[in-house]
Design a protein around this motif. Structure first.
Motif, PDB file in Angstrom:
ATOM      1  N   ASP A 577      65.529  14.552  23.781  1.00 28.82           N
ATOM      2  CA  ASP A 577      66.002  13.420  22.974  1.00 28.82           C
ATOM      3  C   ASP A 577      66.890  13.858  21.818  1.00 28.82           C
ATOM      4  N   ARG A 578      66.954  15.176  21.535  1.00 24.84           N
ATOM      5  CA  ARG A 578      67.834  15.699  20.506  1.00 24.84           C
ATOM      6  C   ARG A 578      69.054  16.340  21.151  1.00 24.84           C
ATOM      7  N   PRO A 579      70.189  16.367  20.466  1.00 23.12           N
ATOM      8  CA  PRO A 579      71.382  16.967  21.081  1.00 23.12           C
ATOM      9  C   PRO A 579      71.256  18.480  21.196  1.00 23.12           C
ATOM     10  N   LEU A 580      71.894  19.021  22.226  1.00 25.73           N
ATOM     11  CA  LEU A 580      71.985  20.472  22.398  1.00 25.73           C
ATOM     12  C   LEU A 580      73.082  20.997  21.469  1.00 25.73           C
ATOM     13  N   VAL A 581      72.747  21.986  20.627  1.00 23.46           N
ATOM     14  CA  VAL A 581      73.705  22.576  19.686  1.00 23.46           C
ATOM     15  C   VAL A 581      74.248  23.858  20.307  1.00 23.46           C
ATOM     16  N   THR A 582      75.577  23.968  20.397  1.00 23.01           N
ATOM     17  CA  THR A 582      76.214  25.089  21.089  1.00 23.01           C
ATOM     18  C   THR A 582      77.076  25.880  20.118  1.00 23.01           C
ATOM     19  N   ARG A 615      74.312  26.184  12.068  1.00 28.69           N
ATOM     20  CA  ARG A 615      73.898  25.650  13.361  1.00 28.69           C
ATOM     21  C   ARG A 615      72.378  25.739  13.554  1.00 28.69           C
ATOM     22  N   PHE A 616      71.722  26.766  12.979  1.00 24.06           N
ATOM     23  CA  PHE A 616      70.275  26.867  13.126  1.00 24.06           C
ATOM     24  C   PHE A 616      69.590  25.681  12.452  1.00 24.06           C
ATOM     25  N   GLU A 617      70.095  25.239  11.297  1.00 24.55           N
ATOM     26  CA  GLU A 617      69.502  24.077  10.639  1.00 24.55           C
ATOM     27  C   GLU A 617      69.763  22.806  11.440  1.00 24.55           C
ATOM     28  N   VAL A 618      70.976  22.676  11.967  1.00 29.35           N
ATOM     29  CA  VAL A 618      71.307  21.503  12.773  1.00 29.35           C
ATOM     30  C   VAL A 618      70.405  21.424  14.000  1.00 29.35           C
ATOM     31  N   ALA A 619      70.069  22.599  14.569  1.00 27.37           N
ATOM     32  CA  ALA A 619      69.274  22.649  15.802  1.00 27.37           C
ATOM     33  C   ALA A 619      67.781  22.639  15.534  1.00 27.37           C
TER      34      ALA A 619
END
Length: 833
Positions: A577-582, A615-619
């Motif tokens: 349900d959460r977006p995949l961060v690439t 990105r680690f915080e976003v993910a």
């Protein structure tokens, strides 16, 4: 305050507003992932309310505009406090906004103005409408080009003039496309459910009319009309019978919504010649708007307009080639499109009505005759006779010749003729009935078939009543037979139609189940094509590891689909349900990769004007995909190792520790074991990443999957290129299977796209370099030589240009750095260098 500081503060505020807007759009988008149908409308209204609040305006609305008409409807609207809404859920003509309609629908352009004075002279009518609605500033954004319905987001201000930040328009268009897509999905699913319900309703209607007594048919027809009104959203439904040689129509059954009266009770058919001609030809007449009727239907247009009809379908009631009347369905307030399924269903209802009315008419005639002749004969049917105890026939009605083809005298001379005309299959039933009728005091009936003199088969309903005198002496039997052939044929036809409806319903349910299974499968392994054993093993590993939070290391050559595999693992995981961060580690400069991954504080280094979240915080609470992890600098590797082991890190320029919960998926096309041995990759980081390795086979090892991949790519590219490919020759497919594909699936896609651009016709023609095809399986040296020659050939075509559009890397489907590595490894040098 210095001008520079003012400028910097404005810039800072603008950046913060953009970041806030991006967060808003992301949060709104996430709400529509796997959203239930019953929450779509409320979620759209909530999203519009957030956008209204962000821009601090007075009204925001979502419009739906039919591409083939000049009408639009406001389907969603949110207003600020004390701001009245504009008309909703009603069709509004585009003539109210001709200038805006032209820009939105025909040109697909954004239309905006800060004040009414900015509108051009050709927008005079638009200005008048805006003024009547109290609008001072507005922006209109087109959405969903190419859909059956076009949409638009319209934001307006009533209390003040607004300057519209156009940088937000593309994101609002994206948001609008999400709204349009979920609305179209909701519409499609509701349509499918309505089709199933409609088929079930038709099945029940047909079943109820089978063997229904004649005295209940009128009530059942009225009940069916009520169901049609409610289910199909109709305003008025009428059943009419023709009278006086089809010169007049009498309304026999009627149903309508409570506030709609009956528009007519009797019509002069000669005043509607075109409609009467169509009905007598057993043709239906349907129109969604009065303008759809032909010019020669002028009287019909005037008639329908006089009774307030906007859309209508008229279906003839036909039985045995005779038109009894018609079934008319109409709407008065909104135009209605008559779908193929609805038309077919209404024709079935019309057939049921026609047969029921014919049966009732026949039964009514029989009852009338029975009542008429009751004083003459106590027990009357079509064919009557009296048989004495010895079997001799005392009396036989003349109607026997009409039913059986044999005259009365032939039965009087040969009483056994009554039995002889019974078909052999029913003779035993007749014998039993004949014997029992002499023993039982009450009359009872049977149904059997007879063969007429001319060979025609007829059904009879046969009743025998023993005649007993006061001394209980048997005087004989009184027999009455009725020809029920028409009723039997009608019952057989209705039964066949019912069985066909049941079969179609079962088929529709099976197709619906199949579609649901196909859709589920598509969500599980989206865009991953392959059925070879190696890919089945890979997909099995994906399903095994997706249910855990374990770190996954995806290994494979460039272009093999490592990112698609990462997406599949994420979509099957609990973080779906959460977006995949690439993050593509190869695309980031070494000086920026640390701040990209772990974030930075304002002023952490020169040019860091704002704080940035890494990105680690976003993910956090989701999945982070680190593509090309083998490209990470050594100083970042140690910091990454700490995050993997402890889940903690510090932003660049900060000493505050941040704790996150992130599932890591890493991918590389390098041999990390060799990189560890060569000292370019940390051993401890390698072991921490290598918890669950998945190796994707190169395309050269998946030749059996190439036909599937080719057709999948063709279907993907058809809309983009604007061509349709129907066939691919076996020779072409075998050539593609023999080629070794150093660029794997990415190179295959480029080759197919290149071929589709050059192909003329519907048969795909693919040209590969002659040296690229080999029917023998080469050893490693031969494969390297083949790869070397292929790369040299492509470099020659591009003038040894590696990067950029039409460069060798793009043609081969490789990254620039990967191609440069291959050139170095294969010892390729430019001639004369």
């Amino acid at each position: 305050m210095p001008e520079t500081e003012i400028h910097n503060e404005q810039l800072q505020k603008s950046l913060e507003e953009q970041i806030q807007f991006e967060h808003l759009i992301s949060n709104i988008s996430a709400r529509f992932i796997h959203i239930p149908l019953n929450r779509i409308d409320s979620t759209i209204n909530e999203a519009l309310a957030h956008i209204l609040k962000f821009f601090q305006v007075d009204r925001i609305g979502l419009l739906r505009i039919h591409a083939d008409t000049s009408m639009f409807i406001v389907i969603h609207q949110v207003c600020a406090d004390r701001i009245p809404p504009v008309p909703m859920s009603v069709e509004l003509p585009s003539s109210m906004f001709p200038f805006m309609y032209s820009r939105l629908i025909r040109d697909h352009n954004v239309s905006f103005f800060q004040s009414l004075d900015e509108l051009p002279e050709e927008a005079t009518i638009d200005r008048q409408t805006y003024e009547s609605w109290g609008i001072r500033s507005a922006v209109s954004i087109p959405i969903g080009d190419g859909m059956p319905f076009k949409y638009a987001i319209v934001i307006t201000s009533v209390t003040r003039e607004c300057e519209w930040p156009l940088t937000y328009i593309p994101r609002l268009q994206l948001m609008g496309e999400i709204f349009a897509n979920v609305l179209e999905l909701k519409k499609a699913r509701i349509l499918l459910e309505d089709r199933l319900k409609f088929e079930e309703m038709l099945s029940r209607i047909s079943a109820r009319f089978v063997r229904m007594p004649s005295d209940r048919l009128d009530d059942e027809i009225e009940n069916t009309l009520d169901q049609l009104v409610n289910f199909l959203g109709l305003d008025r439904v009428t059943v009419a019978r023709f009278r006086n040689n089809n010169t007049r129509s009498i309304a026999t059954h009627f149903s309508a919504r409570p506030d709609i009266p009956m528009s007519w009770k009797e019509l002069d058919n000669q005043e509607l010649p075109w409609l009467l001609e169509k009905l007598q030809q057993e043709q239906s007449v349907e129109f969604s708007r009065l303008e759809d009727l032909p010019d020669k239907a002028g009287p019909e247009k005037a008639f329908f307009s006089s009774i307030g009809v906007r859309s209508c379908i008229v279906i003839p009631l036909v039985t045995r080639g005779h038109v009894l009347g018609f079934l008319g369905c109409s709407t008065l307030h909104m135009p209605k499109t008559w779908s193929k399924e609805v038309v077919q269903g209404l024709r079935l209802v019309a057939d049921v009505f026609a047969n029921a009315m014919a049966r009732k008419h026949s039964d009514d005639k029989l009852q009338e005759a029975e009542q008429k002749y009751r004083t003459v004969l106590e027990f009357t049917h079509d064919w009557e006779y009296w048989a004495n105890p010895d079997g001799a026939i005392e009396y036989m009605s003349p109607s026997c010749e009409q039913i059986t083809g044999y005259p009365v005298q032939e039965y009087m001379d040969n009483p056994e003729k009554v039995k002889e005309i019974v078909v052999p299959e029913d003779r035993r039933l007749w014998d039993t009935h004949f014997h029992d009728s002499r023993m039982q005091p009450d009359a009872f009936k049977i149904e059997f078939r007879i063969r007429r003199r001319d060979g025609e088969l007829r059904w009879l309903e046969h009743i025998c009543r023993p005649m007993i005198d006061s001394q209980e002496n048997f005087l004989g039997v009184r027999v009455s037979s009725r020809d029920i052939t028409q009723r039997k044929n009608l019952e057989a036809q209705l039964q066949e139609k019912f069985q066909e409806i049941y079969r179609l319903r079962q088929l529709l349910e099976e197709e619906n189940l199949y579609l649901r299974q196909e859709i589920q499968l598509q969500h599980v392994h989206e865009e991953i094509v392959g059925r070879c054993d190696e890919m089945k093993q890979v997909l099995s590993q994906v399903e095994q590891v997706s249910g855990t939070d374990s770190t996954v290391l995806i290994l494979g050559e460039t272009g093999t689909g490592k990112e698609l595999l990462a997406k599949a693992i994420h979509h099957l995981s609990r973080f779906r349900d959460r977006p995949l961060v690439t993050v593509n580690c190869a695309c980031l400069p070494p000086t920026l990769i640390e701040s990209e991954l772990f974030g930075r504080e304002k002023g952490a280094f020169t040019g860091a004007l704002t704080r940035m979240v890494g990105r680690f915080e976003v993910a956090d609470g989701s999945t982070l995909f680190l593509d090309e992890i083998g490209e990470l600098p050594s100083n970042i590797q140690s910091k990454l190792l700490r995050v993997l082991e402890e889940g903690r890190f510090e932003r660049l320029g900060s000493n505050k520790t941040i704790q996150v919960k992130v599932r890591i998926i890493a991918a590389t096309n390098r041999d990390l074991e060799q990189e560890v041995q060569d000292g370019r990759f940390r051993k401890d980081l390698y072991y921490r990443l290598n918890v669950f390795p998945i190796s994707i086979p190169p395309l050269r090892n998946r030749s059996e999957d190439i036909p599937l991949l080719v057709w999948s790519l063709v279907k993907q590219l058809e809309q983009k290129i604007g061509k349709r490919i129907n066939t691919i020759s076996r020779k072409t497919m075998e050539t593609l299977q023999r080629y070794k594909w150093p660029g794997n699936v990415r190179e295959l896609r480029n080759v197919i796209e290149h071929a589709m651009i050059l192909t003329k016709g519907t048969t795909l023609v693919v040209h590969l370099p002659d040296h690229a095809v080999s029917s023998d399986k080469p050893d490693d040296s031969a494969l390297a030589d083949l790869e070397r020659r292929h790369i040299v050939g492509i470099l020659g075509q591009t003038g040894w240009r590696i990067s950029g559009n039409s460069g060798a890397a793009q043609i081969l489907g490789m990254k620039r750095t990967t191609l440069q590595s291959r050139i170095k490894k294969l010892g390729i040098r430019r001639p004369g260098a």
